[in-house]
Design a protein around this motif. Structure first.
Motif, PDB file in Angstrom:
ATOM      1  N   THR A 131      45.169  39.364  28.705  1.00 11.72           N
ATOM      2  CA  THR A 131      43.723  39.484  28.707  1.00 11.72           C
ATOM      3  C   THR A 131      43.311  40.673  29.573  1.00 11.72           C
ATOM      4  OG1 THR A 131      43.614  37.059  28.607  1.00 11.72           O
ATOM      5  CG2 THR A 131      41.567  38.230  29.088  1.00 11.72           C
ATOM      6  N   TYR A 180      40.028  42.617  31.531  1.00 16.77           N
ATOM      7  CA  TYR A 180      38.669  42.551  32.029  1.00 16.77           C
ATOM      8  C   TYR A 180      38.254  43.926  32.539  1.00 16.77           C
ATOM      9  CZ  TYR A 180      37.988  37.451  32.053  1.00 16.77           C
ATOM     10  OH  TYR A 180      37.799  36.135  31.694  1.00 16.77           O
ATOM     11  N   GLN A 204      35.418  45.825  35.235  1.00 15.43           N
ATOM     12  CA  GLN A 204      34.490  45.565  36.341  1.00 15.43           C
ATOM     13  C   GLN A 204      33.813  46.856  36.777  1.00 15.43           C
ATOM     14  OE1 GLN A 204      36.102  44.072  40.073  1.00 15.43           O
ATOM     15  NE2 GLN A 204      34.165  43.083  40.588  1.00 15.43           N
ATOM     16  N   SER A 220      29.850  46.812  42.042  1.00 12.51           N
ATOM     17  CA  SER A 220      28.822  45.834  42.445  1.00 12.51           C
ATOM     18  C   SER A 220      28.486  44.831  41.334  1.00 12.51           C
ATOM     19  CB  SER A 220      27.536  46.555  42.880  1.00 12.51           C
ATOM     20  OG  SER A 220      27.806  47.402  43.975  1.00 12.51           O
ATOM     21  N   GLN A 221      29.409  44.627  40.409  1.00 11.99           N
ATOM     22  CA  GLN A 221      29.208  43.625  39.371  1.00 11.99           C
ATOM     23  C   GLN A 221      30.440  42.749  39.251  1.00 11.99           C
ATOM     24  OE1 GLN A 221      27.742  44.920  35.572  1.00 11.99           O
ATOM     25  NE2 GLN A 221      26.537  46.590  36.451  1.00 11.99           N
ATOM     26  N   GLY A 222      30.289  41.618  38.591  1.00 12.34           N
ATOM     27  CA  GLY A 222      31.432  40.774  38.303  1.00 12.34           C
ATOM     28  C   GLY A 222      32.211  41.304  37.110  1.00 12.34           C
ATOM     29  N   PRO A 223      33.461  40.905  36.974  1.00 15.58           N
ATOM     30  CA  PRO A 223      34.264  41.346  35.826  1.00 15.58           C
ATOM     31  C   PRO A 223      33.695  40.840  34.504  1.00 15.58           C
ATOM     32  CG  PRO A 223      35.656  40.420  37.548  1.00 15.58           C
ATOM     33  CD  PRO A 223      34.239  40.086  37.903  1.00 15.58           C
ATOM     34  N   PHE A 250      34.903  40.147  30.416  1.00 14.49           N
ATOM     35  CA  PHE A 250      35.990  40.035  29.445  1.00 14.49           C
ATOM     36  C   PHE A 250      35.886  41.144  28.407  1.00 14.49           C
ATOM     37  CE2 PHE A 250      38.975  37.633  26.823  1.00 14.49           C
ATOM     38  CZ  PHE A 250      38.624  37.995  25.535  1.00 14.49           C
ATOM     39  N   TYR A 279      41.270  45.465  34.536  1.00 16.44           N
ATOM     40  CA  TYR A 279      42.294  44.538  34.993  1.00 16.44           C
ATOM     41  C   TYR A 279      43.064  43.961  33.806  1.00 16.44           C
ATOM     42  CZ  TYR A 279      39.584  44.369  39.367  1.00 16.44           C
ATOM     43  OH  TYR A 279      38.929  44.683  40.522  1.00 16.44           O
ATOM     44  N   LEU A 294      42.494  32.550  36.911  1.00 19.82           N
ATOM     45  CA  LEU A 294      42.784  33.934  36.556  1.00 19.82           C
ATOM     46  C   LEU A 294      43.249  34.696  37.782  1.00 19.82           C
ATOM     47  CD1 LEU A 294      39.761  34.715  34.209  1.00 19.82           C
ATOM     48  CD2 LEU A 294      42.002  33.765  33.640  1.00 19.82           C
ATOM     49  N   PHE A 296      43.763  38.350  39.277  1.00 18.11           N
ATOM     50  CA  PHE A 296      43.432  39.762  39.150  1.00 18.11           C
ATOM     51  C   PHE A 296      44.256  40.562  40.145  1.00 18.11           C
ATOM     52  CE2 PHE A 296      39.513  39.715  36.542  1.00 18.11           C
ATOM     53  CZ  PHE A 296      39.227  38.365  36.554  1.00 18.11           C
ATOM     54  N   GLY A 297      44.965  41.589  39.657  1.00 15.05           N
ATOM     55  CA  GLY A 297      45.623  42.527  40.559  1.00 15.05           C
ATOM     56  C   GLY A 297      44.610  43.538  41.045  1.00 15.05           C
ATOM     57  N   TYR A 348      35.607  32.925  43.091  1.00 15.61           N
ATOM     58  CA  TYR A 348      36.620  33.907  43.434  1.00 15.61           C
ATOM     59  C   TYR A 348      36.141  34.708  44.638  1.00 15.61           C
ATOM     60  CZ  TYR A 348      38.680  33.234  38.756  1.00 15.61           C
ATOM     61  OH  TYR A 348      39.277  32.711  37.627  1.00 15.61           O
ATOM     62  N   LEU A 357      40.196  40.193  42.380  1.00 14.66           N
ATOM     63  CA  LEU A 357      39.615  38.894  42.698  1.00 14.66           C
ATOM     64  C   LEU A 357      40.714  37.858  42.895  1.00 14.66           C
ATOM     65  CD1 LEU A 357      37.382  40.503  41.007  1.00 14.66           C
ATOM     66  CD2 LEU A 357      36.436  38.251  40.529  1.00 14.66           C
ATOM     67  N   PHE A 402      32.462  35.862  43.990  1.00 12.56           N
ATOM     68  CA  PHE A 402      31.997  35.801  42.613  1.00 12.56           C
ATOM     69  C   PHE A 402      32.121  34.386  42.079  1.00 12.56           C
ATOM     70  CE2 PHE A 402      31.237  40.196  41.618  1.00 12.56           C
ATOM     71  CZ  PHE A 402      32.063  40.899  42.493  1.00 12.56           C
ATOM     72  N   PHE A 421      31.197  35.999  34.489  1.00  9.94           N
ATOM     73  CA  PHE A 421      31.017  36.193  35.918  1.00  9.94           C
ATOM     74  C   PHE A 421      29.580  36.550  36.276  1.00  9.94           C
ATOM     75  CE2 PHE A 421      35.201  36.108  37.931  1.00  9.94           C
ATOM     76  CZ  PHE A 421      36.033  36.100  36.826  1.00  9.94           C
ATOM     77  N   GLY A 422      29.180  36.076  37.458  1.00  9.54           N
ATOM     78  CA  GLY A 422      27.905  36.481  38.012  1.00  9.54           C
ATOM     79  C   GLY A 422      28.038  37.801  38.747  1.00  9.54           C
ATOM     80  N   PRO A 423      26.936  38.295  39.313  1.00  4.32           N
ATOM     81  CA  PRO A 423      26.947  39.600  39.978  1.00  4.32           C
ATOM     82  C   PRO A 423      27.567  39.569  41.370  1.00  4.32           C
ATOM     83  CG  PRO A 423      24.781  38.628  40.107  1.00  4.32           C
ATOM     84  CD  PRO A 423      25.594  37.707  39.259  1.00  4.32           C
ATOM     85  N   ARG A 431      27.559  39.414  48.305  1.00  7.41           N
ATOM     86  CA  ARG A 431      28.306  40.194  49.286  1.00  7.41           C
ATOM     87  C   ARG A 431      27.990  39.682  50.681  1.00  7.41           C
ATOM     88  NH1 ARG A 431      28.134  42.103  44.771  1.00  7.41           N
ATOM     89  NH2 ARG A 431      29.756  43.469  43.976  1.00  7.41           N
TER      90      ARG A 431
END
Lengths: 110, 116
Positions: A34, A36, A38, A41-44, A46, A87, A98, A100-101, B35, B43, B91, B107-109, B112
């Motif tokens: 899978t 992803y 990113q 300043s945001q979430g990953p 898909f 990722y 999940l 993430f590296g 996460y 993450l 997150f 995922f949300g934003p 921080r």
């Protein structure tokens, strides 16, 4: 969970095709691959998932060779807005944990 | 359909204070995941919850950290007596019932957290 290895960073010019390869030598039989994306300043988010051969959607293509020990995410004709960290994850179908590296930081240059 | 909501987006705490992070999953989603992301790192999974149940908290430190997802209201990640090492982006993600075979989480934003 299978460990993955991918380049730390890549640069590309706008309009070019970008291929990011991920190695996962100890992938298990029931693992899926899978990807992803990113943005800062945001979430990953898909992008794509596959098990073998080739998968394509409106955003990217995923190439997986027969031995499944690696995979390549292909982004056609990148634009500046594709600058992000990508990722590669390997996990069983429907896995919730999940891993993430550090991902690959793609910089698209005008 | 609104995405995953997290608040606050930024939170500053002094050492020893408590931090409470909130997450509202996407409508119709009953699975919530938290996460943590340190600077320049990927993450790291902390905890997986369903309504009123903690399913897997194996990635969450055993001390000072707790999480809940009550029957009504958002999921809460609570960090007591924060230390500088807790500074990170947190997150929240959600997924629909059943999850299916696709490893897709929404995922949300992020929040921080900065500990002074």
């Amino acid at each position: 969970l299978a460990k993955t290895t991918q380049p730390i960073s890549m640069d590309s010019y706008e309009g070019q095709e970008v291929n990011i390869t991920c190695s996962h030598n100890n992938i298990a039989t029931n693992d899926y691959i899978t990807w992803y994306q990113q943005f800062p300043s945001q979430g990953p988010r898909f992008i794509i998932q596959g098990y073998k051969t080739k998968v394509t959607n409106e955003v990217a293509s995923l190439f997986i060779p027969a031995d499944r020990k690696s995979s390549t995410l292909s982004l056609p004709r990148v634009s500046l807005s594709d600058t992000a960290v990508y990722y590669c994850l390997v996990a069983g179908a429907g896995s919730y944990q999940l891993t993430f590296g550090k991902g690959t930081k793609l910089s698209v240059i005008p | 359909n609104a995405g995953v909501m997290q608040n606050p987006r930024h939170l500053v705490r002094r050492r020893g204070q408590e931090a409470r992070l909130r997450c509202s999953p996407m409508k119709g989603h009953s699975h919530v995941y938290w996460y943590r992301q340190l600077p320049e790192e990927g993450l790291k999974f902390m905890v997986y919850l369903q309504k009123e149940n903690i399913i897997d908290e194996s990635g969450m430190p055993k001390e000072r950290f707790s999480a809940e997802f009550p029957k009504e209201g958002p999921s809460i990640l609570r960090i007591q007596q924060v230390v500088r090492g807790d500074s990170a982006a947190y997150f929240c993600a959600s997924s629909p019932p059943g999850r299916g075979t696709q490893n897709e989480q929404f995922f949300g934003p992020g929040t921080r957290l900065t500990v002074l």
